[in-house]
Design an enzyme around this catalytic site. Structure first.
Site, PDB file in Angstrom:
ATOM      1  N   TYR A 152      -2.148  -0.622  10.991  1.00  0.00           N
ATOM      2  CA  TYR A 152      -2.089  -1.263   9.613  1.00  0.00           C
ATOM      3  C   TYR A 152      -0.745  -0.844   8.840  1.00  0.00           C
ATOM      4  CZ  TYR A 152      -3.602  -1.786   4.836  1.00  0.00           C
ATOM      5  OH  TYR A 152      -3.318  -2.030   3.421  1.00  0.00           O
ATOM      6  N   LYS A 184       2.172  -3.362   7.360  1.00  0.00           N
ATOM      7  CA  LYS A 184       2.399  -3.467   6.058  1.00  0.00           C
ATOM      8  C   LYS A 184       3.919  -2.924   5.607  1.00  0.00           C
ATOM      9  CE  LYS A 184       0.000  -4.614   2.962  1.00  0.00           C
ATOM     10  NZ  LYS A 184      -0.507  -5.874   2.272  1.00  0.00           N
ATOM     11  N   THR A 231       0.873  -1.207   0.034  1.00  0.00           N
ATOM     12  CA  THR A 231      -0.022   0.108   0.021  1.00  0.00           C
ATOM     13  C   THR A 231       0.843   1.241  -0.093  1.00  0.00           C
ATOM     14  OG1 THR A 231      -1.525   1.392   1.466  1.00  0.00           O
ATOM     15  CG2 THR A 231       0.119  -0.227   2.410  1.00  0.00           C
ATOM     16  N   ASP A 232       0.403   2.589  -0.516  1.00  0.00           N
ATOM     17  CA  ASP A 232       0.869   3.634  -0.182  1.00  0.00           C
ATOM     18  C   ASP A 232       0.928   4.127   0.946  1.00  0.00           C
ATOM     19  OD1 ASP A 232      -1.724   4.258  -0.034  1.00  0.00           O
ATOM     20  OD2 ASP A 232      -1.845   5.976  -1.693  1.00  0.00           O
ATOM     21  N   GLU A 233       0.274   3.680   1.921  1.00  0.00           N
ATOM     22  CA  GLU A 233       0.086   3.978   3.336  1.00  0.00           C
ATOM     23  C   GLU A 233       1.613   3.829   4.023  1.00  0.00           C
ATOM     24  OE1 GLU A 233      -3.214   3.268   5.765  1.00  0.00           O
ATOM     25  OE2 GLU A 233      -4.505   3.616   4.058  1.00  0.00           O
TER      26      GLU A 233
HETATM   27  P1  NAD Z   1      -9.964  -7.549   2.053  1.00  0.00           P
HETATM   28  O1  NAD Z   1      -9.654  -7.067   3.338  1.00  0.00           O
HETATM   29  O2  NAD Z   1     -10.695  -7.167   1.072  1.00  0.00           O
HETATM   30  O3  NAD Z   1      -9.240  -9.003   1.991  1.00  0.00           O
HETATM   31  C1  NAD Z   1      -8.447  -9.469   2.597  1.00  0.00           C
HETATM   32  C2  NAD Z   1      -8.530 -11.179   2.291  1.00  0.00           C
HETATM   33  O4  NAD Z   1      -7.304 -11.574   2.769  1.00  0.00           O
HETATM   34  C3  NAD Z   1      -9.793 -11.687   2.879  1.00  0.00           C
HETATM   35  O5  NAD Z   1     -10.195 -12.714   1.887  1.00  0.00           O
HETATM   36  C4  NAD Z   1      -9.220 -12.430   4.212  1.00  0.00           C
HETATM   37  O6  NAD Z   1     -10.011 -13.692   4.185  1.00  0.00           O
HETATM   38  C5  NAD Z   1      -8.019 -12.988   3.553  1.00  0.00           C
HETATM   39  N1  NAD Z   1      -7.076 -13.128   4.887  1.00  0.00           N
HETATM   40  C6  NAD Z   1      -6.919 -12.215   6.017  1.00  0.00           C
HETATM   41  N2  NAD Z   1      -6.268 -12.762   6.981  1.00  0.00           N
HETATM   42  C7  NAD Z   1      -5.536 -14.031   6.452  1.00  0.00           C
HETATM   43  C8  NAD Z   1      -4.863 -14.964   6.795  1.00  0.00           C
HETATM   44  N3  NAD Z   1      -4.181 -14.995   8.016  1.00  0.00           N
HETATM   45  N4  NAD Z   1      -4.715 -16.213   6.031  1.00  0.00           N
HETATM   46  C9  NAD Z   1      -5.261 -16.340   4.755  1.00  0.00           C
HETATM   47  N5  NAD Z   1      -6.206 -15.447   4.176  1.00  0.00           N
HETATM   48  C10 NAD Z   1      -6.285 -14.236   5.166  1.00  0.00           C
HETATM   49  O7  NAD Z   1      -8.507  -6.628   1.465  1.00  0.00           O
HETATM   50  P2  NAD Z   1      -8.159  -5.754  -0.195  1.00  0.00           P
HETATM   51  O8  NAD Z   1      -8.519  -4.792   0.183  1.00  0.00           O
HETATM   52  O9  NAD Z   1      -8.564  -6.812  -0.870  1.00  0.00           O
HETATM   53  O10 NAD Z   1      -6.707  -5.987  -0.055  1.00  0.00           O
HETATM   54  C11 NAD Z   1      -5.792  -6.835  -0.322  1.00  0.00           C
HETATM   55  C12 NAD Z   1      -4.219  -6.452  -0.332  1.00  0.00           C
HETATM   56  O11 NAD Z   1      -4.053  -5.246  -1.140  1.00  0.00           O
HETATM   57  C13 NAD Z   1      -3.863  -6.293   1.051  1.00  0.00           C
HETATM   58  O12 NAD Z   1      -2.584  -6.676   1.257  1.00  0.00           O
HETATM   59  C14 NAD Z   1      -3.986  -4.818   1.204  1.00  0.00           C
HETATM   60  O13 NAD Z   1      -2.910  -4.218   2.194  1.00  0.00           O
HETATM   61  C15 NAD Z   1      -3.523  -4.372  -0.001  1.00  0.00           C
HETATM   62  N6  NAD Z   1      -4.007  -3.000  -0.628  1.00  0.00           N
HETATM   63  C16 NAD Z   1      -5.142  -2.630  -0.453  1.00  0.00           C
HETATM   64  C17 NAD Z   1      -5.736  -1.476  -0.976  1.00  0.00           C
HETATM   65  C18 NAD Z   1      -7.404  -1.058  -0.840  1.00  0.00           C
HETATM   66  O14 NAD Z   1      -7.493   0.271  -1.227  1.00  0.00           O
HETATM   67  N7  NAD Z   1      -8.279  -2.065  -0.582  1.00  0.00           N
HETATM   68  C19 NAD Z   1      -4.830  -0.284  -1.522  1.00  0.00           C
HETATM   69  C20 NAD Z   1      -3.489  -0.815  -1.571  1.00  0.00           C
HETATM   70  C21 NAD Z   1      -2.966  -2.068  -1.216  1.00  0.00           C
HETATM   71  O1  DAU Z   2      -4.090   3.881   0.535  1.00  0.00           O
HETATM   72  C1  DAU Z   2      -4.452   2.741   0.395  1.00  0.00           C
HETATM   73  C2  DAU Z   2      -5.135   2.046   1.752  1.00  0.00           C
HETATM   74  O2  DAU Z   2      -6.406   2.424   1.313  1.00  0.00           O
HETATM   75  C3  DAU Z   2      -5.345   0.514   1.753  1.00  0.00           C
HETATM   76  O3  DAU Z   2      -4.082   0.285   1.978  1.00  0.00           O
HETATM   77  C4  DAU Z   2      -6.239   0.024   2.859  1.00  0.00           C
HETATM   78  O4  DAU Z   2      -6.212  -1.283   2.874  1.00  0.00           O
HETATM   79  C5  DAU Z   2      -7.623   0.553   2.384  1.00  0.00           C
HETATM   80  O5  DAU Z   2      -8.508   0.310   3.547  1.00  0.00           O
HETATM   81  C6  DAU Z   2      -7.517   2.229   2.282  1.00  0.00           C
HETATM   82  O6  DAU Z   2      -7.126   2.843   3.416  1.00  0.00           O
HETATM   83  P1  DAU Z   2      -7.932   4.344   3.920  1.00  0.00           P
HETATM   84  O7  DAU Z   2      -7.670   4.203   5.569  1.00  0.00           O
HETATM   85  O8  DAU Z   2      -7.480   5.231   3.069  1.00  0.00           O
HETATM   86  O9  DAU Z   2      -9.524   3.997   3.420  1.00  0.00           O
HETATM   87  P2  DAU Z   2     -10.725   4.001   4.227  1.00  0.00           P
HETATM   88  O10 DAU Z   2     -11.780   3.453   2.912  1.00  0.00           O
HETATM   89  O11 DAU Z   2     -10.918   3.192   5.476  1.00  0.00           O
HETATM   90  O12 DAU Z   2     -10.957   5.541   4.186  1.00  0.00           O
HETATM   91  C7  DAU Z   2     -10.982   6.440   3.203  1.00  0.00           C
HETATM   92  C8  DAU Z   2     -10.904   7.898   3.732  1.00  0.00           C
HETATM   93  O13 DAU Z   2     -12.184   8.039   4.150  1.00  0.00           O
HETATM   94  C9  DAU Z   2     -10.088   8.188   5.053  1.00  0.00           C
HETATM   95  O14 DAU Z   2      -9.730   9.362   5.008  1.00  0.00           O
HETATM   96  C10 DAU Z   2     -11.091   7.783   6.007  1.00  0.00           C
HETATM   97  C11 DAU Z   2     -12.580   8.359   5.549  1.00  0.00           C
HETATM   98  N1  DAU Z   2     -13.619   7.606   6.110  1.00  0.00           N
HETATM   99  C12 DAU Z   2     -13.690   6.507   6.134  1.00  0.00           C
HETATM  100  C13 DAU Z   2     -14.764   5.562   6.492  1.00  0.00           C
HETATM  101  C14 DAU Z   2     -14.858   4.228   6.619  1.00  0.00           C
HETATM  102  C15 DAU Z   2     -14.718   8.644   6.764  1.00  0.00           C
HETATM  103  O15 DAU Z   2     -14.584   9.827   6.432  1.00  0.00           O
HETATM  104  N2  DAU Z   2     -15.809   7.909   7.020  1.00  0.00           N
HETATM  105  C16 DAU Z   2     -15.800   6.680   7.222  1.00  0.00           C
HETATM  106  O16 DAU Z   2     -16.754   6.167   7.943  1.00  0.00           O
END
Ligand code: NAD
Ligand code: DAU
Length: 368
Positions: free
Chosen positions: A171, A175, A145-147
């Site tokens: 988180y 990562k 992630t970019d975080e």
């Molecule tokens: P998600 O939470 O939707 O899915 C995570 C999956 O991993 C689920 O299916 C869960 O059952 C599985 N999992 C969790 N713990 C596990 C374990 N111990 N063993 C096996 N499986 C397990 O996540 P996502 O949003 O699809 O993100 C996927 C990846 O991409 C993550 O590594 C996250 O850090 C990264 N990522 C997400 C975003 C985003 O915006 N969602 C952005 C950048 C990077």
């Molecule tokens: O940047 C990549 C990341 O983006 C991933 O690595 C993470 O897995 C993914 O969850 C996401 O993180 P964020 O914290 O940016 O996503 P989230 O959707 O939780 O929140 C997006 C923005 O919205 C953040 O500034 C918090 C705000 N927010 C979120 C929720 C759930 C609100 O204002 N209200 C809310 O109820």
């Protein structure tokens, strides 16, 4: 499908995907089976964030197998490498929700750090036993992630691959730790690794605890749209299918030991995102103005102000750029949730309600 069937499918070694029942993993697998005849084995623990139904519509007869289990289970991971002899591992599995990491950091450290360590250890032992092209073509791709880069000021330049790590939440710290482990396994042992650091994804099948699906689900049922703080935090949004294409390209053509930033070139404040969603939902349901549901609530502890990602490296070296505009991607996303009410209803289970009640206790119209 059993493992013999996977192994014998056109004689090609499968890829091992972890976390393929989550949001991005399921989109990746769907895209993969539509465009490749290389089989997929998916190791997923099926946490609350997973939904095997995300992959229920895979074409009949495609080479896909779900193995339910934990990436921290050394014996299971070892047996998967031994039995399936994968050509690559694409590692999505993680605890991924920042807010949950604030209230329950331990599961993030366990899965994101220890789980990645187990995968690296077992991948290394497997890779060291390979020979010839099997060995030289093996890849360990870690989806990050970019975080990990921390938070930007309004006028700071976007994160590049050389920006110093400065994670701010449990988180992002977990990562970051996993990224460092992946890098170390490449540097120390030569394991052919790749890392992608991506910005915020959105699109179909995202669990409604994250901003966009939460706001769509709430707006569709006339509930409050809870905005943390002043709503001026900025995220860079990328349509999930674009992210999956980037991962595929990095897997096929990325230089081992390298990291690649992936982003949507689409910075928006949270208020802009929610305003766009309300406009789209007003088109579907003109009976009221959904903007009126916006409710400002207490800020997230340690809330990162801004993320922005420079994508020059992946564009210049691999030719990748996002294809979907923010406006079109949001329209498609809203349409998907509107057309899949049963999917939303299914994931809003007891566990989901518990989370909403705990996280949004101050918002009367959200608690049960
Ligand atoms: P998600 O939470 O939707 O899915 C995570 C999956 O991993 C689920 O299916 C869960 O059952 C599985 N999992 C969790 N713990 C596990 C374990 N111990 N063993 C096996 N499986 C397990 O996540 P996502 O949003 O699809 O993100 C996927 C990846 O991409 C993550 O590594 C996250 O850090 C990264 N990522 C997400 C975003 C985003 O915006 N969602 C952005 C950048 C990077
Ligand atoms: O940047 C990549 C990341 O983006 C991933 O690595 C993470 O897995 C993914 O969850 C996401 O993180 P964020 O914290 O940016 O996503 P989230 O959707 O939780 O929140 C997006 C923005 O919205 C953040 O500034 C918090 C705000 N927010 C979120 C929720 C759930 C609100 O204002 N209200 C809310 O109820």
């Amino acid at each position: 499908m059993n493992k013999q069937a996977i192994n014998k499918t056109n004689g090609k070694a499968p890829i091992l995907v972890t976390g393929g029942c989550g949001f991005i993993g399921s989109n990746f697998i769907r895209q993969w089976v539509a465009t490749s005849d290389i089989p997929v084995v998916n190791l997923d623990k099926l946490t609350y964030a997973a939904n095997p139904a995300n992959l229920a519509d895979l074409p009949a007869g495609c080479s896909y197998k779900l193995v339910v289990g934990d990436i921290q289970d050394t014996n299971l991971v070892r047996s998967l490498f031994k039995d399936y002899r994968p050509s690559a591992i694409v590692h999505f599995a993680a605890e991924s929700h920042v807010d949950r990491s604030v209230t329950d950091p331990e599961s993030f450290l366990n899965t994101n750090i220890h789980g990645t360590f187990i995968l690296l250890q077992e991948a290394l032992a497997y890779w060291q036993g390979l020979e010839g092209t099997e060995k030289s073509s093996f890849r360990f791709l870690h989806v990050s992630t970019d975080e990990v880069f921390g938070s930007l000021g309004a006028n700071d330049p976007a994160f590049t691959e050389t920006t110093a790590y400065s994670p701010n939440s449990p988180y992002s710290a977990s990562k970051a730790a996993s990224d460092h482990l992946v890098r170390a396994y490449n540097h120390t042992y030569g394991l052919p690794t790749l890392i992608t650091n991506c910005s915020n994804n959105y699109g179909p099948y995202q669990f409604p605890e994250k901003l966009i699906p939460l706001m769509i689900a709430n707006a569709l049922s006339g509930k409050a749209l809870p905005i943390y703080g002043d709503g001026m935090n900025v995220r860079d949004w990328l349509y999930v299918e674009d992210h999956c294409e980037a991962i595929r390209l990095v897997l096929e053509r990325g230089v081992t030991g390298e990291t690649y930033n992936v982003g949507g070139n689409s910075e928006k404040t949270n208020l802009q995102v929610v305003g766009t969603l309300c406009k789209l939902i007003n088109e579907v349901d003109p009976s009221s103005d959904h903007n009126e549901l916006v409710t400002f609530i207490k800020d997230r502890p340690g809330h990162d102000r801004r993320y922005a990602v420079a994508t020059d490296k992946i564009y210049n070296e691999l030719g990748w750029q996002p294809r979907m505009s923010f406006e079109e991607g949001m329209r498609k996303t809203v349409a998907w949730y509107v057309n899949n009410p049963e999917w939303i209803a299914q994931v809003m289970s007891g566990e989901y309600r518990n989370w909403i009640n705990k996280q949004y206790a101050s918002v009367e119209s959200l608690v049960a």
